[in-house]
Design a protein around this motif. Structure first.
Motif, short mmCIF file in Angstrom:
data_model
loop_
_atom_site.label_atom_id
_atom_site.label_comp_id
_atom_site.label_asym_id
_atom_site.label_seq_id
_atom_site.Cartn_x
_atom_site.Cartn_y
_atom_site.Cartn_z
N GLN A 143 46.10 51.94 39.29
CA GLN A 143 44.70 51.99 39.71
C GLN A 143 43.78 51.35 38.66
OE1 GLN A 143 43.34 55.85 40.92
NE2 GLN A 143 44.75 55.95 42.66
N GLU A 146 44.14 47.69 39.25
CA GLU A 146 43.43 47.29 40.47
C GLU A 146 41.92 47.20 40.22
OE1 GLU A 146 44.63 50.12 43.45
OE2 GLU A 146 46.67 49.29 43.53
N LEU A 147 41.38 48.20 39.54
CA LEU A 147 39.94 48.18 39.22
C LEU A 147 39.59 46.99 38.34
CD1 LEU A 147 39.11 51.94 38.61
CD2 LEU A 147 38.19 50.46 40.41
N GLU A 149 41.07 44.14 38.28
CA GLU A 149 41.12 42.95 39.13
C GLU A 149 39.88 42.86 40.02
OE1 GLU A 149 44.48 42.23 41.78
OE2 GLU A 149 45.78 42.21 40.01
N GLN A 150 39.48 43.99 40.60
CA GLN A 150 38.37 44.02 41.55
C GLN A 150 37.01 43.96 40.87
OE1 GLN A 150 39.20 47.68 43.58
NE2 GLN A 150 41.07 46.89 44.52
N GLU A 151 36.89 44.60 39.69
CA GLU A 151 35.60 44.72 39.01
C GLU A 151 35.75 44.45 37.51
OE1 GLU A 151 34.01 48.62 39.91
OE2 GLU A 151 34.87 48.54 41.92
N THR A 176 49.16 44.31 39.15
CA THR A 176 49.21 45.24 40.28
C THR A 176 50.16 44.77 41.35
OG1 THR A 176 47.40 44.13 41.40
CG2 THR A 176 46.82 45.97 39.95
N LEU A 178 49.27 42.68 43.62
CA LEU A 178 48.47 42.40 44.81
C LEU A 178 48.56 40.94 45.18
CD1 LEU A 178 45.25 44.47 44.05
CD2 LEU A 178 47.09 45.06 45.60
#
Length: 178
Positions: A143, A146-147, A149-151, A176, A178
């Motif tokens: 997680q 992922e965070l 990567e996203q933010e 991740t 993804l």
């Protein structure tokens, strides 16, 4: 009032003097620092959100604790001191690697550090100093990735650099998938 000093170092971490902390950041001088990463027994990583009025990187997420050794203070002693001061707990830890980085901030300050990275495990109560820490949480490593990567802009510059090396040390995937 004595202003805090940092330890100026060479690229090989040889101490060459001291300088007032803010002056070192204004001049971008290479200085010694440390970053503490903490995991719990569930394999989750402790993240700290820096206080909103920090002189750089306010409100950004990062590792459990980071700071500077005081002149004459061993790295491990400094890490235990600051973890207790910032997060309200202490735990066994060991140094796992070092790296050097340089980040120039919008406010004219430069973080140029020879960073000693330490890793510990803790499962107890956390009582952070609210002048240092806005929030905290344990998250599974996937997680965190992922965070990031996203933010990516919500994490500190040194966390982006150190996390992959910490995960390699722990034999965990650094992406991740993804």
């Amino acid at each position: 009032m004595n202003l805090p000093e940092v330890i100026l170092v060479t690229e090989s971490d040889e101490a060459i003097g001291t300088m007032e902390k803010m002056e070192a950041h204004r001049k971008g001088r290479l200085h010694r620092a440390f970053s503490v990463f903490v995991m719990n027994d569930a394999g989750e990583m402790l993240l700290q959100q820096r206080a909103l009025d920090k002189y750089h990187s306010p409100g950004l997420w990062t590792n459990a604790c980071c700071s500077h050794q005081l002149p004459g203070e061993p790295t491990l002693a400094a890490a235990h001191r600051r973890l207790q001061e910032e997060m309200g707990f202490d735990c066994p830890m060991q140094e796992i690697f070092t790296f050097t980085y340089k980040t120039v901030f919008d406010n004219g300050l430069t973080e140029h550090e020879f960073d000693h990275v330490l890793l510990g495990t803790f499962n107890g109560a956390i009582v952070p100093d609210t002048t240092e820490v806005n929030d905290y949480r344990y998250l599974p490593v996937h997680q965190v990735l992922e965070l990031m990567e996203q933010e990516p802009a919500t994490f500190t510059s040194w966390f982006h650099l150190a996390l992959p090396k910490v995960l390699q040390h722990l034999n965990l995937p650094v992406t991740t998938g993804l």
